[in-house]
Design a protein around this motif. Structure first.
Motif, PDB file in Angstrom:
ATOM      1  N   ILE A   1      -3.314  94.888   3.461  1.00 46.70           N
ATOM      2  CA  ILE A   1      -4.025  94.441   4.862  1.00 46.70           C
ATOM      3  C   ILE A   1      -5.383  94.064   4.421  1.00 46.70           C
ATOM      4  CG2 ILE A   1      -4.756  95.117   7.104  1.00 46.70           C
ATOM      5  CD1 ILE A   1      -2.389  97.003   7.457  1.00 46.70           C
ATOM      6  N   THR A   2      -5.731  92.737   4.869  1.00 46.84           N
ATOM      7  CA  THR A   2      -6.986  92.260   4.351  1.00 46.84           C
ATOM      8  C   THR A   2      -8.044  92.426   5.462  1.00 46.84           C
ATOM      9  OG1 THR A   2      -6.281  90.161   5.100  1.00 46.84           O
ATOM     10  CG2 THR A   2      -5.942  90.472   2.904  1.00 46.84           C
ATOM     11  N   SER A   3      -7.623  92.717   6.639  1.00 49.04           N
ATOM     12  CA  SER A   3      -8.748  92.822   7.623  1.00 49.04           C
ATOM     13  C   SER A   3      -7.692  93.740   8.785  1.00 49.04           C
ATOM     14  CB  SER A   3      -8.977  91.484   8.362  1.00 49.04           C
ATOM     15  OG  SER A   3      -9.611  91.598   9.574  1.00 49.04           O
ATOM     16  N   ILE A   4      -8.671  94.836   9.353  1.00 50.56           N
ATOM     17  CA  ILE A   4      -8.171  95.505  10.469  1.00 50.56           C
ATOM     18  C   ILE A   4      -9.271  95.999  11.282  1.00 50.56           C
ATOM     19  CG2 ILE A   4      -8.592  97.926   9.214  1.00 50.56           C
ATOM     20  CD1 ILE A   4      -5.740  98.680  10.343  1.00 50.56           C
ATOM     21  N   ARG A   5      -9.066  95.945  12.658  1.00 51.18           N
ATOM     22  CA  ARG A   5      -9.861  96.373  13.859  1.00 51.18           C
ATOM     23  C   ARG A   5      -9.222  97.363  14.846  1.00 51.18           C
ATOM     24  NH1 ARG A   5     -10.646  93.669  18.279  1.00 51.18           N
ATOM     25  NH2 ARG A   5      -9.794  91.560  18.112  1.00 51.18           N
ATOM     26  N   ALA A   6      -9.743  98.157  15.204  1.00 50.12           N
ATOM     27  CA  ALA A   6      -9.149  98.792  16.438  1.00 50.12           C
ATOM     28  C   ALA A   6      -9.377  98.096  17.791  1.00 50.12           C
ATOM     29  CB  ALA A   6      -9.626 100.558  16.461  1.00 50.12           C
ATOM     30  N   ALA A   7      -8.349  97.974  18.628  1.00 48.72           N
ATOM     31  CA  ALA A   7      -8.560  97.786  20.014  1.00 48.72           C
ATOM     32  C   ALA A   7      -8.167  98.786  21.082  1.00 48.72           C
ATOM     33  CB  ALA A   7      -7.698  96.454  20.076  1.00 48.72           C
TER      34      ALA A   7
ATOM     35  N   ALA B   1     -12.260 107.612  20.203  1.00 48.68           N
ATOM     36  CA  ALA B   1     -13.165 107.240  19.420  1.00 48.68           C
ATOM     37  C   ALA B   1     -12.920 107.500  17.799  1.00 48.68           C
ATOM     38  CB  ALA B   1     -14.350 108.482  19.880  1.00 48.68           C
ATOM     39  N   TYR B   2     -12.161 108.433  17.511  1.00 44.84           N
ATOM     40  CA  TYR B   2     -11.383 108.828  16.231  1.00 44.84           C
ATOM     41  C   TYR B   2     -10.668 107.724  15.948  1.00 44.84           C
ATOM     42  CZ  TYR B   2     -10.291 111.471  12.115  1.00 44.84           C
ATOM     43  OH  TYR B   2     -10.098 111.871  10.825  1.00 44.84           O
ATOM     44  N   PHE B   3      -9.614 107.063  16.517  1.00 44.22           N
ATOM     45  CA  PHE B   3      -8.973 106.384  16.321  1.00 44.22           C
ATOM     46  C   PHE B   3      -9.268 104.953  15.937  1.00 44.22           C
ATOM     47  CE2 PHE B   3      -6.040 102.505  17.383  1.00 44.22           C
ATOM     48  CZ  PHE B   3      -4.959 102.871  16.741  1.00 44.22           C
ATOM     49  N   ALA B   4     -10.748 104.535  16.456  1.00 41.08           N
ATOM     50  CA  ALA B   4     -11.528 103.246  15.971  1.00 41.08           C
ATOM     51  C   ALA B   4     -12.204 103.570  14.818  1.00 41.08           C
ATOM     52  CB  ALA B   4     -12.505 103.313  17.258  1.00 41.08           C
ATOM     53  N   LYS B   5     -12.084 104.613  14.092  1.00 41.19           N
ATOM     54  CA  LYS B   5     -12.734 104.909  12.784  1.00 41.19           C
ATOM     55  C   LYS B   5     -11.745 104.487  11.753  1.00 41.19           C
ATOM     56  CE  LYS B   5     -15.565 108.620  14.000  1.00 41.19           C
ATOM     57  NZ  LYS B   5     -15.827 109.948  13.790  1.00 41.19           N
ATOM     58  N   VAL B   6     -10.672 103.579  11.796  1.00 48.23           N
ATOM     59  CA  VAL B   6      -9.604 103.157  11.111  1.00 48.23           C
ATOM     60  C   VAL B   6     -10.622 102.208  10.023  1.00 48.23           C
ATOM     61  CG1 VAL B   6      -8.907 101.042  12.482  1.00 48.23           C
ATOM     62  CG2 VAL B   6      -7.613 102.045  10.725  1.00 48.23           C
TER      63      VAL B   6
ATOM     64  N   THR C   1      -6.136 103.380   6.730  1.00 50.67           N
ATOM     65  CA  THR C   1      -6.635 104.968   6.670  1.00 50.67           C
ATOM     66  C   THR C   1      -7.646 105.406   7.564  1.00 50.67           C
ATOM     67  OG1 THR C   1      -5.916 104.538   3.984  1.00 50.67           O
ATOM     68  CG2 THR C   1      -7.280 106.467   4.940  1.00 50.67           C
ATOM     69  N   TRP C   2      -7.558 106.786   8.049  1.00 53.14           N
ATOM     70  CA  TRP C   2      -8.649 107.259   8.713  1.00 53.14           C
ATOM     71  C   TRP C   2      -9.417 108.363   8.147  1.00 53.14           C
ATOM     72  CZ3 TRP C   2      -4.392 105.079  10.521  1.00 53.14           C
ATOM     73  CH2 TRP C   2      -4.382 104.025  11.822  1.00 53.14           C
TER      74      TRP C   2
ATOM     75  N   ASN D   1      -9.362 111.421   8.276  1.00 53.08           N
ATOM     76  CA  ASN D   1      -8.414 112.655   7.706  1.00 53.08           C
ATOM     77  C   ASN D   1      -7.659 112.180   6.706  1.00 53.08           C
ATOM     78  OD1 ASN D   1      -6.789 111.106   9.646  1.00 53.08           O
ATOM     79  ND2 ASN D   1      -6.027 112.842  10.534  1.00 53.08           N
ATOM     80  N   TYR D   2      -7.568 111.154   6.148  1.00 47.38           N
ATOM     81  CA  TYR D   2      -6.736 110.657   5.095  1.00 47.38           C
ATOM     82  C   TYR D   2      -5.317 110.285   5.856  1.00 47.38           C
ATOM     83  CZ  TYR D   2     -10.390 112.565   2.470  1.00 47.38           C
ATOM     84  OH  TYR D   2     -11.741 112.576   1.868  1.00 47.38           O
ATOM     85  N   PHE D   3      -5.000 110.090   7.058  1.00 45.20           N
ATOM     86  CA  PHE D   3      -3.842 109.876   7.718  1.00 45.20           C
ATOM     87  C   PHE D   3      -3.805 108.198   7.074  1.00 45.20           C
ATOM     88  CE2 PHE D   3      -1.258 107.804  10.713  1.00 45.20           C
ATOM     89  CZ  PHE D   3      -0.073 108.617  10.595  1.00 45.20           C
ATOM     90  N   ASP D   4      -2.643 107.557   6.803  1.00 44.95           N
ATOM     91  CA  ASP D   4      -2.762 106.402   6.270  1.00 44.95           C
ATOM     92  C   ASP D   4      -1.297 105.864   6.829  1.00 44.95           C
ATOM     93  OD1 ASP D   4      -1.023 107.010   4.286  1.00 44.95           O
ATOM     94  OD2 ASP D   4      -2.230 106.425   2.820  1.00 44.95           O
ATOM     95  N   ILE D   5      -1.183 104.485   6.887  1.00 37.92           N
ATOM     96  CA  ILE D   5       0.026 103.798   7.189  1.00 37.92           C
ATOM     97  C   ILE D   5       0.359 102.741   6.225  1.00 37.92           C
ATOM     98  CG2 ILE D   5       1.180 102.267   8.933  1.00 37.92           C
ATOM     99  CD1 ILE D   5      -0.761 103.123  10.873  1.00 37.92           C
TER     100      ILE D   5
END
Length: 96
Positions: free
Chosen positions: A8-14, A51-56, A64-65, A67-71
């Motif tokens: 993934i080259t770009s990511i943002r939470a919405a 707020a935590y979800f937005a920290k991707v 990755t977040w 807490n080291y959870f990744d997809i």
């Protein structure tokens, strides 16, 4: 010749619980993470807080977040394809 690894080259939470992503192969889209977060799990529990979800962020092309959870990018792309959330780039037409 080895196939390049999908990143993934770009990511943002919405809001609410969506990820706007661009993949290294040019595909892109908006992933609805709601169904994923509905499944109970230790890694996804903190992500239910907006707020935590937005920290991707990206770690070597992997969402990755803190807490080291990744997809997996490949899993994410396949899920988006199944749901109709993935947009493929239009082929470039070259003049003849």
């Amino acid at each position: 010749m080895a196939t390049p690894r999908l990143k993934i080259t770009s990511i943002r939470a919405a809001i609410p619980y969506k990820l706007v992503v661009v993949f290294s192969d040019g595909t892109q889209g908006t992933f609805n993470a709601g169904p994923m977060l509905a499944e109970r799990g230790e890694g996804t529990e903190p992500l239910r807080d907006r707020a935590y979800f937005a920290k991707v962020g990206l770690a070597n092309g992997v969402p990755t977040w803190p807490n080291y959870f990744d997809i997996s990018p490949l899993w994410l792309q396949e899920e988006m394809e199944k749901r109709g959330e993935l947009v493929r780039p239009r082929p470039v037409r070259r003049p003849q």
